[in-house]
Scaffold this motif. Sequence first.
Motif, PDB file in Angstrom:
ATOM      1  N   PRO A   1       0.823  -1.218   0.000  1.00 49.58           N
ATOM      2  CA  PRO A   1       0.000   0.000   0.000  1.00 49.58           C
ATOM      3  C   PRO A   1       0.849   1.258   0.000  1.00 49.58           C
ATOM      4  O   PRO A   1       1.941   1.297   0.560  1.00 49.58           O
ATOM      5  CB  PRO A   1      -0.818  -0.130   1.295  1.00 49.58           C
ATOM      6  CG  PRO A   1       0.006  -1.010   2.176  1.00 49.58           C
ATOM      7  CD  PRO A   1       0.716  -1.971   1.259  1.00 49.58           C
ATOM      8  N   SER A   2       0.318   2.285  -0.656  1.00 48.92           N
ATOM      9  CA  SER A   2       0.977   3.583  -0.666  1.00 48.92           C
ATOM     10  C   SER A   2       0.535   4.384   0.557  1.00 48.92           C
ATOM     11  O   SER A   2      -0.380   3.991   1.287  1.00 48.92           O
ATOM     12  CB  SER A   2       0.623   4.345  -1.938  1.00 48.92           C
ATOM     13  OG  SER A   2      -0.769   4.621  -1.976  1.00 48.92           O
ATOM     14  N   ALA A   3       1.161   5.514   0.757  1.00 46.44           N
ATOM     15  CA  ALA A   3       0.785   6.369   1.892  1.00 46.44           C
ATOM     16  C   ALA A   3      -0.652   6.853   1.754  1.00 46.44           C
ATOM     17  O   ALA A   3      -1.354   7.048   2.743  1.00 46.44           O
ATOM     18  CB  ALA A   3       1.752   7.550   1.975  1.00 46.44           C
ATOM     19  N   ARG A   4      -1.112   7.025   0.510  1.00 44.44           N
ATOM     20  CA  ARG A   4      -2.475   7.478   0.275  1.00 44.44           C
ATOM     21  C   ARG A   4      -3.504   6.435   0.698  1.00 44.44           C
ATOM     22  O   ARG A   4      -4.640   6.760   1.051  1.00 44.44           O
ATOM     23  CB  ARG A   4      -2.647   7.823  -1.205  1.00 44.44           C
ATOM     24  CG  ARG A   4      -3.999   8.404  -1.564  1.00 44.44           C
ATOM     25  CD  ARG A   4      -4.045   8.777  -3.034  1.00 44.44           C
ATOM     26  NE  ARG A   4      -3.768   7.625  -3.879  1.00 44.44           N
ATOM     27  CZ  ARG A   4      -3.714   7.666  -5.201  1.00 44.44           C
ATOM     28  NH1 ARG A   4      -3.882   8.826  -5.832  1.00 44.44           N
ATOM     29  NH2 ARG A   4      -3.461   6.578  -5.909  1.00 44.44           N
ATOM     30  N   ASP A   5      -3.114   5.157   0.666  1.00 48.27           N
ATOM     31  CA  ASP A   5      -4.037   4.075   1.016  1.00 48.27           C
ATOM     32  C   ASP A   5      -4.085   3.794   2.516  1.00 48.27           C
ATOM     33  O   ASP A   5      -4.930   3.014   2.962  1.00 48.27           O
ATOM     34  CB  ASP A   5      -3.615   2.780   0.308  1.00 48.27           C
ATOM     35  CG  ASP A   5      -3.654   2.914  -1.202  1.00 48.27           C
ATOM     36  OD1 ASP A   5      -4.547   3.619  -1.704  1.00 48.27           O
ATOM     37  OD2 ASP A   5      -2.782   2.327  -1.873  1.00 48.27           O
ATOM     38  N   ALA A   6      -3.206   4.396   3.284  1.00 54.30           N
ATOM     39  CA  ALA A   6      -3.038   4.027   4.692  1.00 54.30           C
ATOM     40  C   ALA A   6      -4.337   4.126   5.493  1.00 54.30           C
ATOM     41  O   ALA A   6      -4.623   3.267   6.327  1.00 54.30           O
ATOM     42  CB  ALA A   6      -1.956   4.891   5.334  1.00 54.30           C
ATOM     43  N   ARG A   7      -5.137   5.146   5.244  1.00 49.63           N
ATOM     44  CA  ARG A   7      -6.353   5.354   6.030  1.00 49.63           C
ATOM     45  C   ARG A   7      -7.496   4.427   5.620  1.00 49.63           C
ATOM     46  O   ARG A   7      -8.496   4.324   6.339  1.00 49.63           O
ATOM     47  CB  ARG A   7      -6.810   6.800   5.903  1.00 49.63           C
ATOM     48  CG  ARG A   7      -5.835   7.823   6.476  1.00 49.63           C
ATOM     49  CD  ARG A   7      -6.407   9.223   6.370  1.00 49.63           C
ATOM     50  NE  ARG A   7      -5.508  10.222   6.938  1.00 49.63           N
ATOM     51  CZ  ARG A   7      -5.766  11.528   6.973  1.00 49.63           C
ATOM     52  NH1 ARG A   7      -6.900  11.992   6.471  1.00 49.63           N
ATOM     53  NH2 ARG A   7      -4.886  12.361   7.501  1.00 49.63           N
ATOM     54  N   GLN A   8      -7.366   3.756   4.488  1.00 49.67           N
ATOM     55  CA  GLN A   8      -8.458   2.933   3.975  1.00 49.67           C
ATOM     56  C   GLN A   8      -8.186   1.440   4.116  1.00 49.67           C
ATOM     57  O   GLN A   8      -8.980   0.625   3.674  1.00 49.67           O
ATOM     58  CB  GLN A   8      -8.705   3.270   2.500  1.00 49.67           C
ATOM     59  CG  GLN A   8      -9.060   4.732   2.269  1.00 49.67           C
ATOM     60  CD  GLN A   8      -9.213   5.055   0.792  1.00 49.67           C
ATOM     61  OE1 GLN A   8      -8.889   4.238  -0.062  1.00 49.67           O
ATOM     62  NE2 GLN A   8      -9.721   6.229   0.486  1.00 49.67           N
ATOM     63  N   LEU A   9      -7.104   1.079   4.739  1.00 52.90           N
ATOM     64  CA  LEU A   9      -6.763  -0.329   4.872  1.00 52.90           C
ATOM     65  C   LEU A   9      -7.684  -1.030   5.871  1.00 52.90           C
ATOM     66  O   LEU A   9      -8.064  -0.451   6.893  1.00 52.90           O
ATOM     67  CB  LEU A   9      -5.311  -0.478   5.329  1.00 52.90           C
ATOM     68  CG  LEU A   9      -4.234   0.057   4.381  1.00 52.90           C
ATOM     69  CD1 LEU A   9      -2.853  -0.137   4.985  1.00 52.90           C
ATOM     70  CD2 LEU A   9      -4.324  -0.608   3.016  1.00 52.90           C
ATOM     71  N   THR A  10      -8.024  -2.278   5.564  1.00 53.77           N
ATOM     72  CA  THR A  10      -8.814  -3.080   6.487  1.00 53.77           C
ATOM     73  C   THR A  10      -7.895  -3.688   7.547  1.00 53.77           C
ATOM     74  O   THR A  10      -6.664  -3.596   7.457  1.00 53.77           O
ATOM     75  CB  THR A  10      -9.555  -4.196   5.734  1.00 53.77           C
ATOM     76  OG1 THR A  10      -8.584  -5.095   5.181  1.00 53.77           O
ATOM     77  CG2 THR A  10     -10.395  -3.614   4.599  1.00 53.77           C
ATOM     78  N   ASP A  11      -8.486  -4.339   8.538  1.00 58.46           N
ATOM     79  CA  ASP A  11      -7.681  -4.968   9.588  1.00 58.46           C
ATOM     80  C   ASP A  11      -6.746  -6.027   9.000  1.00 58.46           C
ATOM     81  O   ASP A  11      -5.587  -6.154   9.422  1.00 58.46           O
ATOM     82  CB  ASP A  11      -8.600  -5.592  10.643  1.00 58.46           C
ATOM     83  CG  ASP A  11      -9.355  -4.529  11.435  1.00 58.46           C
ATOM     84  OD1 ASP A  11      -8.884  -3.374  11.461  1.00 58.46           O
ATOM     85  OD2 ASP A  11     -10.403  -4.859  12.016  1.00 58.46           O
ATOM     86  N   LEU A  12      -7.250  -6.809   8.039  1.00 59.56           N
ATOM     87  CA  LEU A  12      -6.413  -7.839   7.417  1.00 59.56           C
ATOM     88  C   LEU A  12      -5.234  -7.202   6.678  1.00 59.56           C
ATOM     89  O   LEU A  12      -4.099  -7.685   6.772  1.00 59.56           O
ATOM     90  CB  LEU A  12      -7.245  -8.676   6.445  1.00 59.56           C
ATOM     91  CG  LEU A  12      -6.466  -9.712   5.630  1.00 59.56           C
ATOM     92  CD1 LEU A  12      -5.897 -10.788   6.554  1.00 59.56           C
ATOM     93  CD2 LEU A  12      -7.354 -10.338   4.547  1.00 59.56           C
ATOM     94  N   GLU A  13      -5.499  -6.120   5.961  1.00 58.99           N
ATOM     95  CA  GLU A  13      -4.438  -5.461   5.200  1.00 58.99           C
ATOM     96  C   GLU A  13      -3.396  -4.840   6.127  1.00 58.99           C
ATOM     97  O   GLU A  13      -2.198  -4.868   5.841  1.00 58.99           O
ATOM     98  CB  GLU A  13      -5.051  -4.409   4.278  1.00 58.99           C
ATOM     99  CG  GLU A  13      -5.864  -5.026   3.142  1.00 58.99           C
ATOM    100  CD  GLU A  13      -6.646  -4.004   2.336  1.00 58.99           C
ATOM    101  OE1 GLU A  13      -6.931  -4.254   1.151  1.00 58.99           O
ATOM    102  OE2 GLU A  13      -6.988  -2.937   2.901  1.00 58.99           O
ATOM    103  N   LYS A  14      -3.848  -4.296   7.237  1.00 53.91           N
ATOM    104  CA  LYS A  14      -2.894  -3.750   8.207  1.00 53.91           C
ATOM    105  C   LYS A  14      -2.048  -4.858   8.821  1.00 53.91           C
ATOM    106  O   LYS A  14      -0.858  -4.683   9.080  1.00 53.91           O
ATOM    107  CB  LYS A  14      -3.644  -2.993   9.298  1.00 53.91           C
ATOM    108  CG  LYS A  14      -4.317  -1.718   8.820  1.00 53.91           C
ATOM    109  CD  LYS A  14      -5.104  -1.056   9.956  1.00 53.91           C
ATOM    110  CE  LYS A  14      -5.788   0.205   9.477  1.00 53.91           C
ATOM    111  NZ  LYS A  14      -6.612   0.832  10.556  1.00 53.91           N
ATOM    112  N   GLN A  15      -2.682  -5.997   9.035  1.00 52.32           N
ATOM    113  CA  GLN A  15      -1.985  -7.118   9.668  1.00 52.32           C
ATOM    114  C   GLN A  15      -0.945  -7.738   8.726  1.00 52.32           C
ATOM    115  O   GLN A  15       0.164  -8.082   9.149  1.00 52.32           O
ATOM    116  CB  GLN A  15      -2.999  -8.181  10.088  1.00 52.32           C
ATOM    117  CG  GLN A  15      -2.382  -9.422  10.724  1.00 52.32           C
ATOM    118  CD  GLN A  15      -3.437 -10.461  11.044  1.00 52.32           C
ATOM    119  OE1 GLN A  15      -4.621 -10.218  10.958  1.00 52.32           O
ATOM    120  NE2 GLN A  15      -2.979 -11.644  11.431  1.00 52.32           N
ATOM    121  N   THR A  16      -1.299  -7.879   7.458  1.00 54.10           N
ATOM    122  CA  THR A  16      -0.413  -8.542   6.502  1.00 54.10           C
ATOM    123  C   THR A  16       0.546  -7.583   5.805  1.00 54.10           C
ATOM    124  O   THR A  16       1.559  -8.008   5.254  1.00 54.10           O
ATOM    125  CB  THR A  16      -1.229  -9.273   5.433  1.00 54.10           C
ATOM    126  OG1 THR A  16      -2.048  -8.314   4.721  1.00 54.10           O
ATOM    127  CG2 THR A  16      -2.125 -10.328   6.067  1.00 54.10           C
TER     128      THR A  16
END
Length: 233
Positions: free
Chosen positions: A75-90
């Motif tokens: 993910p890019s910095a622009r996507d940081a606020r829209q990440l789901t819990d799974l995406e943040k975890q992985t």
Amino acid sequence: MQGLNTARRTVRFTVGWKITETDESAIAKLPADAWQAAVRQDGQVHPHAQVAELTGLDERAAAWGVRLLVRRVKPSARDARQLTDLEKQTGWKYAIIATNLGPRGLRGVGGSHQLAFIDAVHRDHAEVEDRVRTNKAMGLRNLPSKTWNVNVGWILACNIAADLDAWTRLLGLHDDAELARAEPQTLRYCLWHLPARLISHARQRILKISATWPWSGAFLTCWQRLCALPAPI
């Protein structure tokens, strides 16, 4: 879209797929070796993207009668606020593609069943959306009149301009790193509105281009290539 298929017609498609909790549960079950490198439209390996088959793990695939492929990128910095819990975890951002291209792919197209091929074809749709955006920049964004016939003529003129823009870049500027994929505003500044004078001398018409204009060489190359094209039949 599945209903468009008949005995005489076969319609193949790839579409984006809204990810739900069910899909994320299926993604979490994917083993590490299920992921393979994605490729760009030019066939080169994409260094920051991977794809995997999700069909057998996602119950929604069977319910809708489609094949599901999942793509992951950092993910890019622009996507940081829209990440789901799974995406943040992985640490990956996921996107799913739904298609009716089966394991045999397209008839006569070798490798069209492979995940990387389907992913590259699907992502090429972005060029279509890009042309819609540039067509709006050609004048489609604002209609000039409340009269239907006037607006029809305006839309026709805008589409002709967009076609000329696209074919000029493809046939005359294809090897120019700066202008081959330039926006309409850039081409207006660099080529269409170049500082030049059209004069007549010895019964000849001469276009005098400013010697200091940075894109004079690109204009001349493009002009010569377009003039060398065979006349339409």
